[in-house]
Design a protein around this motif. Sequence first.
Motif, PDB file in Angstrom:
ATOM      1  N   THR A  98       0.859  -1.194   0.000  1.00 47.86           N
ATOM      2  CA  THR A  98       0.000   0.000   0.000  1.00 47.86           C
ATOM      3  C   THR A  98       0.892   1.240   0.000  1.00 47.86           C
ATOM      4  OG1 THR A  98      -0.102   0.010   2.399  1.00 47.86           O
ATOM      5  CG2 THR A  98      -1.837  -1.195   1.252  1.00 47.86           C
ATOM      6  N   ALA A  99       0.268   2.415  -0.189  1.00 44.43           N
ATOM      7  CA  ALA A  99       1.004   3.669  -0.411  1.00 44.43           C
ATOM      8  C   ALA A  99       2.125   3.907   0.602  1.00 44.43           C
ATOM      9  CB  ALA A  99       0.021   4.835  -0.390  1.00 44.43           C
ATOM     10  N   ALA A 100       1.845   3.684   1.887  1.00 50.21           N
ATOM     11  CA  ALA A 100       2.816   4.049   2.922  1.00 50.21           C
ATOM     12  C   ALA A 100       3.700   2.883   3.366  1.00 50.21           C
ATOM     13  CB  ALA A 100       2.095   4.651   4.124  1.00 50.21           C
ATOM     14  N   ASP A 101       3.558   1.722   2.724  1.00 54.08           N
ATOM     15  CA  ASP A 101       4.454   0.611   3.049  1.00 54.08           C
ATOM     16  C   ASP A 101       5.873   0.956   2.603  1.00 54.08           C
ATOM     17  OD1 ASP A 101       2.508  -0.943   4.197  1.00 54.08           O
ATOM     18  OD2 ASP A 101       2.139  -2.165   2.411  1.00 54.08           O
ATOM     19  N   TRP A 102       6.840   0.251   3.182  1.00 55.89           N
ATOM     20  CA  TRP A 102       8.250   0.511   2.872  1.00 55.89           C
ATOM     21  C   TRP A 102       8.752  -0.372   1.734  1.00 55.89           C
ATOM     22  CZ3 TRP A 102      10.350   4.696   4.602  1.00 55.89           C
ATOM     23  CH2 TRP A 102      10.014   5.217   5.851  1.00 55.89           C
ATOM     24  N   VAL A 103       9.598   0.208   0.885  1.00 53.21           N
ATOM     25  CA  VAL A 103      10.311  -0.595  -0.108  1.00 53.21           C
ATOM     26  C   VAL A 103      11.803  -0.325   0.033  1.00 53.21           C
ATOM     27  CG1 VAL A 103      10.612  -1.212  -2.513  1.00 53.21           C
ATOM     28  CG2 VAL A 103       8.399  -0.418  -1.721  1.00 53.21           C
ATOM     29  N   MET A 104      12.543  -1.395   0.201  1.00 52.44           N
ATOM     30  CA  MET A 104      13.990  -1.302   0.300  1.00 52.44           C
ATOM     31  C   MET A 104      14.583  -1.730  -1.041  1.00 52.44           C
ATOM     32  SD  MET A 104      16.444  -3.377   2.955  1.00 52.44           S
ATOM     33  CE  MET A 104      16.064  -2.376   4.375  1.00 52.44           C
ATOM     34  N   VAL A 105      15.320  -0.828  -1.676  1.00 55.17           N
ATOM     35  CA  VAL A 105      15.939  -1.156  -2.971  1.00 55.17           C
ATOM     36  C   VAL A 105      17.421  -1.430  -2.722  1.00 55.17           C
ATOM     37  CG1 VAL A 105      16.409  -0.368  -5.318  1.00 55.17           C
ATOM     38  CG2 VAL A 105      14.294   0.334  -4.167  1.00 55.17           C
ATOM     39  N   HIS A 106      17.874  -2.589  -3.197  1.00 60.64           N
ATOM     40  CA  HIS A 106      19.279  -2.960  -2.964  1.00 60.64           C
ATOM     41  C   HIS A 106      19.891  -3.560  -4.231  1.00 60.64           C
ATOM     42  CE1 HIS A 106      22.885  -4.020  -0.851  1.00 60.64           C
ATOM     43  NE2 HIS A 106      22.727  -5.302  -1.117  1.00 60.64           N
ATOM     44  N   ASP A 107      21.058  -3.046  -4.624  1.00 56.46           N
ATOM     45  CA  ASP A 107      21.761  -3.530  -5.822  1.00 56.46           C
ATOM     46  C   ASP A 107      22.127  -5.007  -5.709  1.00 56.46           C
ATOM     47  OD1 ASP A 107      21.887  -1.043  -7.110  1.00 56.46           O
ATOM     48  OD2 ASP A 107      23.763  -0.507  -6.094  1.00 56.46           O
ATOM     49  N   ALA A 108      21.859  -5.752  -6.773  1.00 56.62           N
ATOM     50  CA  ALA A 108      22.320  -7.147  -6.830  1.00 56.62           C
ATOM     51  C   ALA A 108      23.837  -7.213  -6.664  1.00 56.62           C
ATOM     52  CB  ALA A 108      21.921  -7.757  -8.171  1.00 56.62           C
ATOM     53  N   ALA A 109      24.514  -6.149  -7.098  1.00 62.06           N
ATOM     54  CA  ALA A 109      25.977  -6.134  -7.113  1.00 62.06           C
ATOM     55  C   ALA A 109      26.601  -5.751  -5.765  1.00 62.06           C
ATOM     56  CB  ALA A 109      26.453  -5.179  -8.205  1.00 62.06           C
ATOM     57  N   ARG A 110      25.802  -5.741  -4.693  1.00 58.90           N
ATOM     58  CA  ARG A 110      26.348  -5.456  -3.344  1.00 58.90           C
ATOM     59  C   ARG A 110      26.113  -6.665  -2.444  1.00 58.90           C
ATOM     60  NH1 ARG A 110      27.684   0.052  -2.560  1.00 58.90           N
ATOM     61  NH2 ARG A 110      26.703   1.394  -4.109  1.00 58.90           N
ATOM     62  N   PRO A 111      26.947  -7.716  -2.613  1.00 59.30           N
ATOM     63  CA  PRO A 111      26.718  -8.973  -1.880  1.00 59.30           C
ATOM     64  C   PRO A 111      27.226  -8.955  -0.442  1.00 59.30           C
ATOM     65  CG  PRO A 111      28.649  -9.184  -3.284  1.00 59.30           C
ATOM     66  CD  PRO A 111      28.090  -7.817  -3.552  1.00 59.30           C
ATOM     67  N   CYS A 112      27.909  -7.891  -0.040  1.00 59.91           N
ATOM     68  CA  CYS A 112      28.515  -7.883   1.299  1.00 59.91           C
ATOM     69  C   CYS A 112      27.683  -7.100   2.316  1.00 59.91           C
ATOM     70  CB  CYS A 112      29.932  -7.309   1.245  1.00 59.91           C
ATOM     71  SG  CYS A 112      31.008  -8.137   0.065  1.00 59.91           S
ATOM     72  N   LEU A 113      26.467  -6.739   1.940  1.00 57.28           N
ATOM     73  CA  LEU A 113      25.588  -6.014   2.864  1.00 57.28           C
ATOM     74  C   LEU A 113      25.488  -6.758   4.190  1.00 57.28           C
ATOM     75  CD1 LEU A 113      23.294  -3.949   3.586  1.00 57.28           C
ATOM     76  CD2 LEU A 113      21.709  -5.611   2.568  1.00 57.28           C
ATOM     77  N   ARG A 114      25.624  -6.015   5.275  1.00 57.59           N
ATOM     78  CA  ARG A 114      25.395  -6.622   6.590  1.00 57.59           C
ATOM     79  C   ARG A 114      23.898  -6.532   6.886  1.00 57.59           C
ATOM     80  NH1 ARG A 114      30.033  -3.994  10.505  1.00 57.59           N
ATOM     81  NH2 ARG A 114      31.795  -4.308   9.092  1.00 57.59           N
ATOM     82  N   PRO A 115      23.237  -7.663   7.134  1.00 60.44           N
ATOM     83  CA  PRO A 115      21.799  -7.596   7.450  1.00 60.44           C
ATOM     84  C   PRO A 115      21.516  -6.600   8.581  1.00 60.44           C
ATOM     85  CG  PRO A 115      22.453  -9.871   7.090  1.00 60.44           C
ATOM     86  CD  PRO A 115      23.720  -9.065   7.059  1.00 60.44           C
ATOM     87  N   ALA A 116      22.456  -6.469   9.525  1.00 63.01           N
ATOM     88  CA  ALA A 116      22.251  -5.527  10.637  1.00 63.01           C
ATOM     89  C   ALA A 116      22.154  -4.085  10.124  1.00 63.01           C
ATOM     90  CB  ALA A 116      23.388  -5.644  11.644  1.00 63.01           C
ATOM     91  N   ASP A 117      22.856  -3.758   9.048  1.00 61.94           N
ATOM     92  CA  ASP A 117      22.774  -2.397   8.488  1.00 61.94           C
ATOM     93  C   ASP A 117      21.416  -2.164   7.823  1.00 61.94           C
ATOM     94  OD1 ASP A 117      25.213  -1.639   9.409  1.00 61.94           O
ATOM     95  OD2 ASP A 117      26.245  -1.726   7.467  1.00 61.94           O
ATOM     96  N   ALA A 118      20.892  -3.199   7.145  1.00 65.33           N
ATOM     97  CA  ALA A 118      19.557  -3.079   6.551  1.00 65.33           C
ATOM     98  C   ALA A 118      18.522  -2.870   7.662  1.00 65.33           C
ATOM     99  CB  ALA A 118      19.232  -4.330   5.733  1.00 65.33           C
TER     100      ALA A 118
END
Length: 229
Positions: A98-118
């Motif tokens: 819905t309109a106010a729900d959140w969408v997190m966009v993340h590059d496929a090319a960033r495999p080292c993301l720490r889940p804690a940072d997300a």
Amino acid sequence: MRRRCFAVVPAAGRGRRMGSEIPKQYLNLAGKPVLQHTLERLLAVPDLEIIVVALAADDRRWHELPLARHPRIRVTEGGAERADSVLAGLECLEGAATAADWVMVHDAARPCLRPADAEKLLHTLAEDEVGGILALPSVDTLKEVTDGVVRQTVARHRIWRALTPQLFRYRLLRRSLEQALARGMPVTDESSAVELAGFRPKIVEGSPDNIKITRPEDLPLARFILERS
Ligand code: CTP
Ligand code: MG
């Protein structure tokens, strides 16, 4: 009211700067494809209900990915530019978000993301009406240069490097991207479209580990980061 959270992963690029025959999101990194690492890291964020992956129209490799049939993952066809791929992912969430729900966009090319940072991004922005991005303060002294000559030193505390994930309210992001593309504006990340629409995305400090695999030398660096973490 607690809002739902979704993710969009643009993975429809060709990886031209990488110069390999296989698109970089499918290159082997410490034993599995780059995209597999990226998705595993997003799946480790329990708040993300559905993860939409935008793939190139001629993608033949997705089905070989161990996560291809994961119940929280959907796929859609991306477009010519990164912003087109992100927009395709957002369209795929029509009806779910819905309109106010959140969408997190993340590059496929960033495999080292720490889940804690997300998670830090989600928690820091939980009450925000717009959204924001993970970014890094600049560590080097910065120079403004014209014709190979330094014009001036830029105040370093004002300069941040934009990373992904970038987190925005669903309708606001979709409208901002649609407007920016319709106006022919350059959109290299979600934040730039949201800024063009007149909003002020927040900055949340990320980790230097969260590199984007862009050139061949980034692959051994990513392996080092993953094996250490
Ligand atoms: N991307 C996409 N659709 C496009 C272009 C890019 O989904 N039309 C995705 C890429 O797959 C990548 C992310 O956007 O995960 C970041 O883009 P970038 O690092 O520039 O990847 P490529 O465009 O593939 O690489 P290059 O610019 O070197 O060709
Ligand atoms: Mg690109």
